[in-house]
Design an enzyme around this catalytic site. Structure first.
Site, PDB file in Angstrom:
ATOM      1  N   HIS A 116      15.900   1.296   4.318  1.00  0.00           N
ATOM      2  CA  HIS A 116      16.268  -0.113   4.542  1.00  0.00           C
ATOM      3  C   HIS A 116      15.065  -0.962   4.941  1.00  0.00           C
ATOM      4  O   HIS A 116      15.202  -2.172   5.138  1.00  0.00           O
ATOM      5  CB  HIS A 116      17.354  -0.224   5.621  1.00  0.00           C
ATOM      6  CG  HIS A 116      18.651   0.408   5.214  1.00  0.00           C
ATOM      7  ND1 HIS A 116      19.313   0.064   4.055  1.00  0.00           N
ATOM      8  CD2 HIS A 116      19.402   1.378   5.807  1.00  0.00           C
ATOM      9  CE1 HIS A 116      20.415   0.800   3.951  1.00  0.00           C
ATOM     10  NE2 HIS A 116      20.488   1.611   4.990  1.00  0.00           N
ATOM     11  N   ASP A 155      21.615   8.025  -1.121  1.00  0.00           N
ATOM     12  CA  ASP A 155      22.220   7.713   0.174  1.00  0.00           C
ATOM     13  C   ASP A 155      23.454   6.854  -0.083  1.00  0.00           C
ATOM     14  O   ASP A 155      23.535   6.137  -1.070  1.00  0.00           O
ATOM     15  CB  ASP A 155      21.200   6.950   1.016  1.00  0.00           C
ATOM     16  CG  ASP A 155      21.644   6.762   2.460  1.00  0.00           C
ATOM     17  OD1 ASP A 155      21.171   7.530   3.315  1.00  0.00           O
ATOM     18  OD2 ASP A 155      22.448   5.845   2.727  1.00  0.00           O
ATOM     19  N   HIS A 157      24.363   4.269   1.521  1.00  0.00           N
ATOM     20  CA  HIS A 157      24.043   2.857   1.695  1.00  0.00           C
ATOM     21  C   HIS A 157      23.039   2.429   0.641  1.00  0.00           C
ATOM     22  O   HIS A 157      22.155   3.205   0.268  1.00  0.00           O
ATOM     23  CB  HIS A 157      23.444   2.614   3.080  1.00  0.00           C
ATOM     24  CG  HIS A 157      24.350   3.041   4.204  1.00  0.00           C
ATOM     25  ND1 HIS A 157      24.344   4.320   4.701  1.00  0.00           N
ATOM     26  CD2 HIS A 157      25.281   2.350   4.899  1.00  0.00           C
ATOM     27  CE1 HIS A 157      25.249   4.408   5.678  1.00  0.00           C
ATOM     28  NE2 HIS A 157      25.838   3.225   5.810  1.00  0.00           N
ATOM     29  N   ASP A 244      25.101  10.811   3.401  1.00  0.00           N
ATOM     30  CA  ASP A 244      26.265  10.204   4.051  1.00  0.00           C
ATOM     31  C   ASP A 244      27.381   9.872   3.072  1.00  0.00           C
ATOM     32  O   ASP A 244      28.330   9.190   3.427  1.00  0.00           O
ATOM     33  CB  ASP A 244      25.853   8.982   4.879  1.00  0.00           C
ATOM     34  CG  ASP A 244      24.771   8.181   4.217  1.00  0.00           C
ATOM     35  OD1 ASP A 244      24.445   8.457   3.048  1.00  0.00           O
ATOM     36  OD2 ASP A 244      24.239   7.255   4.856  1.00  0.00           O
TER      37      ASP A 244
END
Lengths: 438, 548
Positions: A116, A155, A157, A244
């Site tokens: 991020h 991931d 996200h 995740d």
């Protein structure tokens, strides 16, 4: 070489660094305990004794390695702790092990994560300060002369930081598959975010619906990711291996499994994996990490199952399958049209975009404006101004693949710009590997 | 001062010493027939006994019994009960033809996922009985966290077999494949060791010796003979450990140092950090099987006084094989020993033959030149192996930021050399290492002295999970309930208690300093709330010399 231990068909390096003494805060998902059970499982499995699997300690990245990628405000020295330098150094160590042929593949199981973190950095967002994959990618380019690199971010996200950093680079193919941004942080990662004016189609986002399971990921791999990768012909494939998407993850809503992660990895066949998120620290990470490592090493993954694994729990409804199928078709079409789009856009001269970046960990906004100075011969250079927390940066960023003319143009611009006392002016020159400040 | 007898059994002969404190009163050497070990040992013992009425206060024995049994494949067939649970495919585990794969599992936190199926156990007991197996081994994954399934199987199978071994009792360390191999080896050595023990007991009785007898372990420590009966695997690979402890006894050092034991075909390398010998992270690897048998960090390289030597444009090739005795003693090919004879460092042997050996290597140069170059090349190869070992030590995995930043490289300040060619090699070694190189007095019986002077070692590992309310100390089979506020201080107290009791059980008089290692304390958080703590702590009596 012990004949009483298995031999990995593909030699694989592991940088296993759980950083047991570092956390964002004691109860934060990114806390000391996060990789405890993973380490316990990997060690108990005896991976250290498996022939052709080697363990490496991370090195400590230099601030210079960070500055090659990021524009840290006020500076990388002020923002980063040793833990961040070690996490980035872990990714660098994994890359070095592969590039110097100590091993064929490597996995950096390190924390904190990085995907991020965008090009400009004012603080921590989404548990990340610096983008460890991006730092590794530019390190590889600098030291080993590799040009075309594909990053596949698995991931849950959206890898918005990695997307931001390579948005205008046609030599980096960035593919992110993640839970749809309408339902999860950071809220971005839609198909139309497809690359800057010099690299349209080189950012591919596959926002998957919540509850996507093994079938959906298999489909994304077969129908979109693998064909796109084959067409791009990268010299190196990197997996941002967040875990995740697992059915037990507490902060996401997907339905993926250790078996699924292992299969995905076998198909993707990445040269280097870097751990990203994954916060089901007991029920998922020990098994998903092991599955990924065994798959990379070419070893049998059929026994890597969560204690409560039951294949019947992972059947997807047909509507979901057709939705994902359509998404895959659109992604493939987008990538197929990339060269034409690029020719169309190169005519534009200068393209300016604005965005607001939210730093969720401490809660503040940064306003950023980016001008792509385009060129028919190269991706051009980028001029960035960003302001937040009463600080401002005005930067000229020259990519590694800029042509000599753009290189000179950007340096001239930097020379002529003057800091006004309030704003730092930065030259980030990836060709001469310089970071200048005034 | 108590008299101690130390014995080191090697491949061809056994050395023994009688010590009074650090004084060598008697030393002797006898040839050894590996098939009749106890006879040779008793003969040697008899020659070392002090004049009556004086009696030895203790006997310390480093024996090749188990090492040889493993190397020569003279092991008992073992019935193995193995529960692998989720993870790597366990089929690679190579421990004979009698394996019962149990279903069920224990997870990484020691939680029972599922108990093993009773029928599987019953069937295996019947099958192993029909196959006339006498010894069984029982291992589950994560048994160092929860020994429940190992104990459960053990309770059922124990009445049916003469010997049984459980993984968690041998070591509290993680690493499932190593636990399986260690348990299997232990089980496969039990009957052989108990016959040896019986023969030794009879011999000692004939000599009217009733003093405590201790067996040397690979970790630079000892274990009482009686306890060794339960853990015979602990006696493997004690030779290098005797040699390291011998160097330490003869040349006390507080520095980082290199210890070399140069033999006929191999050189054993040991390393001291601040005067303390370093341990392997897990244990010794024997016959390609990695184990949890705690062991000093030593390396054996195929380079010795009798190694065959050749010379070509790339330089000298020394070893790894021996093709007979040195030419100076009537052998077929040049060896480093020939070079030592030429240089006058060894008195024995034919000087003329040794010179001929040098001429075979390089007829153009004077024999003394060639001999000097050969020994320099020998020393250089040792230096390279040492450098590699030091590098590997530095590269051992660490898991915390603090540990990564605090890593220190070993900087040796001296080289201590023992073994036959020690004196001849001291100068060339000193030259390549650029360090003082010591050959201690009595170096030829260093291993026997090491054996005599070594004290007991112990290790226990504690794992406490306050969220779960459980505590486990695998080495003693301890598993008990704890309160939610159990902390590191309680852990230290518990570990001290256990190690003190264990020391008493093993006849260790005054308890030496206890090291606490790998202290780790971590909050477990569930749903943004601290649910408990995981505390792990190891305590050990580190390898060292008995205080005089």
């Amino acid at each position: 070489m012990s004949r009483c231990m298995p031999s990995a068909p593909t030699s694989t390096g592991l940088v296993l660094f759980p950083a047991f003494d570092w956390c964002i805060s004691p109860t934060h998902p990114e806390r000391e305990e996060r990789l405890l059970y993973t380490k316990d499982q990997l060690i108990e499995e005896g991976l250290e004794d498996v022939n052709n699997i080697s363990f490496f300690n991370p090195e400590i990245a230099a601030h210079h390695d960070i500055d090659r990628v990021h524009l840290c405000v006020p500076s990388s020295r002020k923002l980063l702790t040793e833990s961040h330098l070690i996490s980035a150094g872990g990714a660098i160590r994994a890359a070095r092990a592969v590039m110097e042929r100590e091993v064929e593949k490597a996995f950096a199981v390190v924390r904190p994560p990085g995907h991020h973190a965008m090009q400009t950095v004012f603080g921590d967002r989404g548990f990340c300060i610096v983008n460890i994959e991006a730092i590794m990618v530019e390190y590889i380019r600098r030291h080993y002369g590799i040009r075309k690199i594909a990053i596949v971010d698995t991931d849950c996200h959206h890898g918005d930081g990695t997307q931001d950093i390579f948005y205008n680079d046609p030599d980096t193919l960035f593919i992110s598959l993640h839970q749809d941004g309408r339902t999860l942080y950071p809220g971005s990662g839609f198909l139309h975010e497809s690359g800057g004016p010099s690299a349209p189609g080189y950012t591919i986002n596959l926002p998957l619906p919540p509850e996507t399971s093994e079938e959906g990921f298999d489909m994304a791999m077969e129908r979109a990711i693998m064909p796109i990768l084959d067409a791009f012909e990268p010299e190196l494939i990197i997996n941002s291996a967040g875990q995740d998407n697992h059915y037990t993850d507490p902060i996401t809503n997907m339905n993926f499994t250790a078996q699924g992660y292992a299969r995905l990895n076998r198909r993707l066949n990445p040269d280097i994996c870097v751990l990203e998120g994954g916060y089901s620290i007991e029920g998922a990470l020990p098994y998903t990490n092991l599955g990924i490592i065994l798959a990379m090493a070419g070893l049998d993954t059929s026994h890597v199952r969560e204690p409560d694994y039951d294949p019947a729990n992972f059947v997807q409804p047909p509507e979901m399958n057709s939705y994902i199928g359509e998404l895959c078709d659109q992604a493939v079409a987008l990538f197929a049209g990339r060269e034409q789009l690029r020719r169309e856009q190169a005519e534009q001269g200068v393209v300016t975009t604005d965005k607001r970046i939210y730093y969720d960990t401490t809660g503040f906004d940064v306003r950023e404006s980016r001008s792509y100075h385009l060129c028919p011969h190269c991706p051009g250079f980028t001029e960035i101004t960003a302001a937040g927390l009463d600080r401002q940066v005005h930067a000229f960023s020259i990519p590694f693949n800029a042509c000599p003319r753009c290189h000179t143009r950007a340096k001239d611009r930097f020379q002529k710009s003057s800091g006004d006392g309030h704003s730092q002016v930065v030259l980030q020159d990836r060709i001469d590997d310089l970071y200048e400040l005034k | 001062m108590a008299l101690i007898i130390g014995i080191d059994v090697g491949g061809t002969h056994a050395d023994g010493v009688l010590l009074d404190g650090d004084q060598v009163l008697t030393k002797n050497k006898v040839p050894v027939d590996q098939e009749k070990l106890s006879e040779a040992i008793i003969t040697l013992l008899r020659s070392l006994l002090p004049e009556p009425p004086a009696k030895p206060g203790a006997i310390h024995l480093s024996t090749t019994l188990c090492t040889n049994a493993i190397v020569n494949d003279a092991l008992d067939e073992v019935g193995m009960f193995i529960q692998a649970g989720p993870g790597m495919n366990p089929e690679f585990l190579n421990c004979g033809d009698h394996v019962c794969w149990l279903d069920g599992a224990i997870d990484h936190r020691g939680k029972v996922v599922k108990k093993p199926d009773q029928d599987l156990i019953d069937q295996a007991v019947a099958r192993f009985g029909r196959e006339r197996l006498e010894s069984v081994g029982i291992v589950t994954k994560f048994s160092h966290r929860n020994n429940g399934h190992e104990e459960l199987v053990h309770d059922q199978v124990k009445p049916h077999f003469a010997h049984s071994s459980m993984g968690h009792r041998i070591s509290g360390l993680p690493n499932f494949p190593r636990r399986v191999y260690t348990t299997w080896l232990n089980a496969a050595l039990k009957s052989r060791f108990s016959s040896f023990q019986e023969a030794m007991d009879q011999g000692l009785e004939r000599l009217q010796l009733d003093c405590p007898c201790h067996i040397l372990k690979a970790d630079g420590g000892t274990i009482p003979f009686a306890t060794a009966g339960h853990f015979p695997c602990e006696s493997v690979h004690s030779g290098p450990s005797a040699s390291v402890m011998g160097c330490l006894a003869l040349t006390p050092s507080q520095e980082d140092a290199i210890l070399l034991d140069i033999g006929g075909t191999t050189t054993d390398i040991g390393i001291l950090a601040h005067g303390t010998p370093l341990l392997e992270p897990y244990g010794v690897t024997i016959k390609e099987r990695p184990t949890l048998i705690r062991s000093l960090n030593t390396r054996s390289i195929g380079l010795g006084g009798d190694s065959a030597v050749a010379l070509d444009v790339a330089g000298f090739t020394i070893g790894p094989h021996k093709l007979g005795p040195p030419m100076g003693f009537g052998g077929p090919v040049p060896t480093p020993t020939d070079a030592m004879i030429v240089l006058g460092a060894i008195e024995a042997g034919s000087r003329q033959q040794a010179r001929a050996a040098m001429a075979l290597l390089d007829p153009e140069q004077p024999a003394e030149e060639v001999a000097g170059q050969l020994l320099a090349a020998f020393a250089e190869q040792v230096r390279e192996a040492v450098a590699e070992m030091i590098e590997e030590l530095f590269d051992r995995p660490v898991y915390t930021v603090a540990a990564l930043l605090e890593r220190k490289k070993i900087h040796p300040r001296e080289v201590i050399v023992v073994g036959g060619p020690a004196q001849a090699m001291a100068a060339p070694l000193g030259q390549v290492f650029q360090l003082p190189c010591t050959v201690p007095l009595h170096f030829e019986v260093a291993n026997a002295i090491g054996s005599a002077r070594t004290r007991a070692t112990l290790q226990v590992s504690l794992y406490a999970d306050t969220a779960d309310g459980s505590l486990s100390i695998p080495e003693t089979g301890c598993r008990e309930k704890i309160r939610s506020y159990f902390d590191m201080e309680d852990a230290e107290k518990k570990v001290m208690e256990v190690i003190t009791a264990l020391a008493e059980e093993r006849g260790i008089g005054t308890l030496p300093e206890i090291d606490f290692l790998e202290r780790q304390e971590m909050n477990t958080v569930r749903g943004f709330r601290t649910s408990g703590k995981i505390i792990s702590l190891k305590a050990q009596i580190r390898p060292g010399l008995e205080q005089l």
